[in-house]
Design a protein around this motif. Structure first.
Motif, mmCIF file in Angstrom:
data_model
loop_
_atom_site.group_PDB
_atom_site.id
_atom_site.type_symbol
_atom_site.label_atom_id
_atom_site.label_comp_id
_atom_site.label_asym_id
_atom_site.label_seq_id
_atom_site.Cartn_x
_atom_site.Cartn_y
_atom_site.Cartn_z
ATOM 1 N N MET A 27 0.896 -1.080 0.036
ATOM 2 C CA MET A 27 0.034 0.114 -0.007
ATOM 3 C C MET A 27 0.850 1.124 -0.219
ATOM 4 N N THR A 28 0.489 2.404 -0.779
ATOM 5 C CA THR A 28 1.336 3.424 -0.878
ATOM 6 C C THR A 28 0.705 4.379 0.152
ATOM 7 N N VAL A 29 1.616 5.023 0.977
ATOM 8 C CA VAL A 29 1.242 5.844 2.247
ATOM 9 C C VAL A 29 1.551 7.454 1.545
ATOM 10 N N VAL A 30 2.757 7.586 0.926
ATOM 11 C CA VAL A 30 2.873 8.997 0.582
ATOM 12 C C VAL A 30 3.273 8.821 -0.922
ATOM 13 N N GLU A 31 2.353 9.643 -1.878
ATOM 14 C CA GLU A 31 2.974 9.898 -2.960
ATOM 15 C C GLU A 31 2.845 11.322 -3.581
ATOM 16 N N ALA A 32 4.221 12.010 -3.628
ATOM 17 C CA ALA A 32 4.355 13.405 -4.217
ATOM 18 C C ALA A 32 4.894 13.462 -5.385
ATOM 19 N N MET A 33 4.157 14.264 -6.207
ATOM 20 C CA MET A 33 4.522 14.395 -7.702
ATOM 21 C C MET A 33 4.788 15.766 -7.697
ATOM 22 N N LYS A 34 6.071 16.014 -8.218
ATOM 23 C CA LYS A 34 6.666 17.444 -8.704
ATOM 24 C C LYS A 34 6.142 18.367 -7.781
ATOM 25 N N VAL A 35 6.412 18.378 -6.412
ATOM 26 C CA VAL A 35 5.786 19.180 -5.484
ATOM 27 C C VAL A 35 6.804 20.257 -5.183
ATOM 28 N N LYS A 56 14.092 19.621 5.041
ATOM 29 C CA LYS A 56 13.289 18.317 5.626
ATOM 30 C C LYS A 56 12.153 18.694 6.505
ATOM 31 N N SER A 57 12.200 19.661 7.027
ATOM 32 C CA SER A 57 10.922 20.213 8.071
ATOM 33 C C SER A 57 9.761 20.580 7.061
ATOM 34 N N THR A 58 10.137 21.347 6.013
ATOM 35 C CA THR A 58 8.866 21.661 5.441
ATOM 36 C C THR A 58 8.409 20.230 4.385
ATOM 37 N N LEU A 59 9.155 19.461 4.024
ATOM 38 C CA LEU A 59 8.638 18.399 3.483
ATOM 39 C C LEU A 59 7.766 17.561 4.548
ATOM 40 N N LEU A 60 8.059 17.412 5.746
ATOM 41 C CA LEU A 60 7.295 16.651 6.789
ATOM 42 C C LEU A 60 5.872 17.544 6.932
ATOM 43 N N LYS A 61 5.980 18.659 7.034
ATOM 44 C CA LYS A 61 4.795 19.279 7.180
ATOM 45 C C LYS A 61 3.954 19.341 6.012
ATOM 46 N N LEU A 62 4.540 19.353 4.770
ATOM 47 C CA LEU A 62 3.553 19.081 3.677
ATOM 48 C C LEU A 62 2.811 17.813 3.712
ATOM 49 N N ILE A 63 3.922 16.626 4.304
ATOM 50 C CA ILE A 63 2.886 15.312 4.367
ATOM 51 C C ILE A 63 1.877 15.313 5.400
ATOM 52 N N VAL A 117 -1.318 11.564 0.857
ATOM 53 C CA VAL A 117 -1.247 10.627 1.911
ATOM 54 C C VAL A 117 -2.391 9.869 2.055
ATOM 55 N N PHE A 118 -2.109 8.539 2.026
ATOM 56 C CA PHE A 118 -3.302 7.607 2.362
ATOM 57 C C PHE A 118 -4.461 7.836 1.209
ATOM 58 N N ILE A 165 6.381 6.525 -1.100
ATOM 59 C CA ILE A 165 6.737 5.801 0.207
ATOM 60 C C ILE A 165 5.632 4.619 0.494
ATOM 61 N N ASP A 166 6.076 3.614 0.609
ATOM 62 C CA ASP A 166 5.245 2.492 0.899
ATOM 63 C C ASP A 166 4.833 2.237 2.453
ATOM 64 N N GLU A 167 4.033 1.652 2.806
ATOM 65 C CA GLU A 167 3.529 1.271 4.082
ATOM 66 C C GLU A 167 4.652 0.485 4.957
#
Length: 304
Positions: free
Chosen positions: A1-9, A42-49, A62-63, A26-28
């Motif tokens: 299962m895909t948990v996170v999928e980012a495309m040209k973010v 890094k922090s910006t990416l986590l906040k986006l997720i 996400v999910f 990112i898979d589960e």
């Protein structure tokens, strides 16, 4: 299962580009290290997720859903960082009591045991704890929620080595018993190498690497041997560092694109081939192309 999928973010803060055309899958049930220098994004990416902020361009799922302002995603995600907004006057014990109202997998008994183990006063106001104790408490909250997507941003800031060692064991032990997708941002990636399955390395907002740890650890190597033997490699491979060791001997740090036949040839010429620690590999892969600090003192160094 895909948990996170980012495309040209991408994410812009005024003229600053924090995340730049980043695509990621990112898979589960993965334990992942998020690595990069200060300001890499890094922090910006986590906040986006986590859905705390919206991308300026591109899409992130996400999910399977857009995370920003999404209750379904929020119920399955927790982001722990060192500036968590605290409710004034609540004690540690009161925080533990209310967490179960927001997170379905909250393990109250585990949280209490961990607070006791790390000698946190249940009657204390978390805002008044030392930096190390505060981040220990935050990490306990993050682990005890057992959220399907758990994001820890520099969780060991301010902790001494003994506490960090216990925190790493806590993360690994609970992950093995309760698998979920767990992403940890840290500058101390060398200490955490044995925990991690994959590394996401970003630099200046761009994705450089997303690889299993064992593959990334072999991406950069050090060669030591005769200058006559190693000089021909300078134009064939990406060289991160070069030092003369004296008596016609040099040390090179290069991107590892050597074939097995080349490795065998170098070994036959008494060239020593050494792997680097994971944190060293990450440093070299994000190395400033302008050279080292010694170059600043040269007369031709540009001044703006």
């Amino acid at each position: 299962m895909t948990v996170v999928e980012a495309m040209k973010v991408s994410k812009q803060y005024g003229p600053l580009t924090a995340i730049d055309q980043l695509s990621l899958h990112i898979d589960e049930h993965k334990l992942i290290g998020l690595v990069g220098r200060n300001g890499a994004g890094k922090s910006t990416l986590l906040k986006l997720i986590a859905g705390f902020i919206k991308p300026s361009a591109g899409t992130i799922k996400v999910f399977g859903a857009t995370p920003f302002n999404n209750l379904m995603v929020s119920a399955q995600t927790i982001l722990i960082y060192d500036r968590l907004p605290l409710v004034p006057s609540l004690t540690i014990e009161e925080y533990l009591e209310i967490m179960g109202q927001f997170y379905a997998n909250w393990d109250h008994e585990l949280a209490r045991k961990l607070c006791h183990y790390f000698e946190l006063n249940f009657k204390a106001d978390p805002a008044r704890l030392s930096k190390g104790q505060q981040n220990t408490f935050y990490t306990i909250l993050g682990i005890a929620t057992r959220s399907p997507l758990t994001l820890l941003d520099e969780p060991t800031l301010g902790m001494d080595k003994a506490v960090r060692t216990d925190i790493y064991r806590l993360i690994l032990k609970d992950y093995l018993h309760h698998p979920r997708t767990l992403i940890i941002s840290s500058h101390l990636i060398g200490e955490m190498a044995d925990l991690l399955e994959e590394i996401i390395l970003i630099d200046r907002g761009k994705l450089l690497v997303h690889q299993p740890v064992d593959e990334l650890s072999q991406a950069v190597i050090r060669l030591q041997g005769s200058q006559a033997i190693l000089d021909p490699l300078l134009n064939r491979f990406e060289v991160f560092e070069q030092h003369e060791l004296g008596k016609g001997t040099v040390s090179l740090v290069i991107k590892n694109e050597l074939s097995q036949s080349m490795i065998n040839h170098l070994k036959s010429k008494q060239v020593k081939i050494s792997p680097l620690a994971l944190d060293e590999v990450c440093v070299y892969l994000t190395k400033n192309s302008q050279g080292g600090i010694d170059d600043v003192f040269k007369d031709n160094w540009p001044v703006q």
